[in-house]
Design a protein around this motif. Structure first.
Motif, short mmCIF file in Angstrom:
data_model
loop_
_atom_site.label_atom_id
_atom_site.label_comp_id
_atom_site.label_asym_id
_atom_site.label_seq_id
_atom_site.Cartn_x
_atom_site.Cartn_y
_atom_site.Cartn_z
N LEU A 131 2.69 43.46 11.50
CA LEU A 131 3.53 44.31 12.05
C LEU A 131 4.85 43.66 11.10
N ALA A 132 4.94 42.33 12.27
CA ALA A 132 6.11 41.97 12.03
C ALA A 132 6.39 41.55 10.21
N ASP A 133 4.58 40.67 9.68
CA ASP A 133 5.00 40.35 8.15
C ASP A 133 4.97 41.04 7.61
N PHE A 134 4.39 42.61 8.09
CA PHE A 134 4.84 43.62 7.13
C PHE A 134 6.40 44.65 6.93
N VAL A 135 7.02 44.67 8.27
CA VAL A 135 8.43 44.56 8.07
C VAL A 135 9.06 44.08 6.97
N THR B 275 11.11 50.35 16.99
CA THR B 275 11.45 50.95 18.41
C THR B 275 10.23 51.46 18.59
N PHE B 276 9.20 51.73 18.53
CA PHE B 276 7.72 52.45 18.95
C PHE B 276 7.43 51.05 19.77
N ARG B 277 7.33 49.96 19.39
CA ARG B 277 6.43 48.79 19.54
C ARG B 277 7.02 47.26 19.75
N ASP B 278 7.25 47.14 21.49
CA ASP B 278 7.86 46.06 22.06
C ASP B 278 7.74 45.23 21.38
N GLY B 279 5.66 44.59 21.43
CA GLY B 279 5.02 43.31 21.28
C GLY B 279 5.71 42.72 19.28
N LEU B 280 6.52 44.12 18.52
CA LEU B 280 6.90 43.86 17.83
C LEU B 280 8.19 43.06 17.05
N ARG B 281 8.97 44.00 18.22
CA ARG B 281 10.16 43.67 18.56
C ARG B 281 10.89 42.31 18.17
N ALA C 29 19.05 39.55 15.34
CA ALA C 29 19.09 41.14 15.72
C ALA C 29 19.44 42.27 14.99
N GLY C 30 19.60 43.17 15.35
CA GLY C 30 19.01 43.95 14.44
C GLY C 30 18.16 44.49 13.75
N VAL C 31 18.09 45.69 13.66
CA VAL C 31 16.89 46.62 13.13
C VAL C 31 16.49 45.88 11.99
N PRO C 32 15.52 45.11 11.08
CA PRO C 32 15.72 44.40 9.89
C PRO C 32 16.17 45.16 8.78
N ARG D 283 8.23 39.93 18.33
CA ARG D 283 7.43 38.81 17.21
C ARG D 283 8.83 39.24 16.74
N LEU D 284 9.66 40.27 15.67
CA LEU D 284 10.08 40.09 14.90
C LEU D 284 11.97 38.90 15.60
N ARG D 285 12.09 39.17 16.51
CA ARG D 285 12.91 38.09 17.84
C ARG D 285 13.18 36.02 17.29
N GLU D 286 11.61 36.35 16.45
CA GLU D 286 11.83 34.93 16.17
C GLU D 286 12.20 34.19 15.20
#
Length: 196
Positions: free
Chosen positions: A57-61, A108-114, A123-126, A116-119
């Motif tokens: 999901l992180a790669d997808f985003v 917003t829905f997935r804590d694990g995705l958030r 900040a913010g939603v990409p 992973r994205l923070r890595e």
């Protein structure tokens, strides 16, 4: 499901499947099984290419954020041409008419995705952050063309346009009509539009 079928671009196939599921079923419908089923590939394919589902999901985003570069370049090309409000309304409609609104809900829905994205995105939603940068660049170009006032607070106007645009498009059965988007853009820009 046959496993001996060669996949041309498994990432693209899986990401496109995720797009369709997000648009059709929302974040709760997006699972590793639903993605592989939608993509028409064996269930293990996703986990052969990604450490886990949140990595996928992180790669997808981030792939969808990278795709915004083309839209940003097209919008910058419009600076000095046409109508500023129309250019922005068209850009916001294209942005939020895509999978972007669903991606915001997914993050917003997935804590694990958030997490992973923070890595890689501190900040913010990409998608929203990148969209604000795109709109800010366009407004800066228009200011250079004299079509936005010199004192326009672009760092405030760009995220305001993105936030208001997101609210117009989020959780609606049908997208807002063109006039509603134009009205929002005109209201946000207010007296900063130059009529010279």
């Amino acid at each position: 499901m046959p496993t001996g079928v060669a996949l041309r671009d498994v990432r693209k196939q899986l990401f496109d499947a995720a797009d369709r599921i997000l648009l059709r079923d929302g974040p709760s419908g997006l699972t590793s099984r639903s993605v592989t089923t939608e993509a028409g590939v064996a269930k293990g394919i996703l986990h052969r290419h990604f450490a886990d589902f949140d990595a996928f999901l992180a790669d997808f985003v981030m792939d969808r954020v990278d795709r915004m570069d083309t839209q940003a370049a097209q919008l910058r090309e419009e600076a000095g041409k046409g109508d500023v409000v129309d250019n922005l309304a068209d850009a916001l409609t294209a942005l939020f008419g895509s999978v972007a609104v669903a991606i915001v809900a997914l993050v917003t829905f997935r804590d694990g995705l958030r997490a992973r994205l923070r890595e890689s995105w501190p900040a913010g939603v990409p998608v929203l952050t990148e969209a604000a940068i795109m709109i800010g660049q366009y407004l800066t170009y228009e200011r250079a063309h004299g079509r936005i006032a010199d004192d326009a607070p672009i760092d405030a106007l760009a995220p305001t346009l993105i936030g208001a645009g997101h609210l117009l498009f989020a959780d609606r059965g049908t997208p807002p009509d063109a006039e509603a988007v134009r009205t929002m853009v005109t209201t946000v820009l207010g007296g900063y539009l130059s009529h010279a």
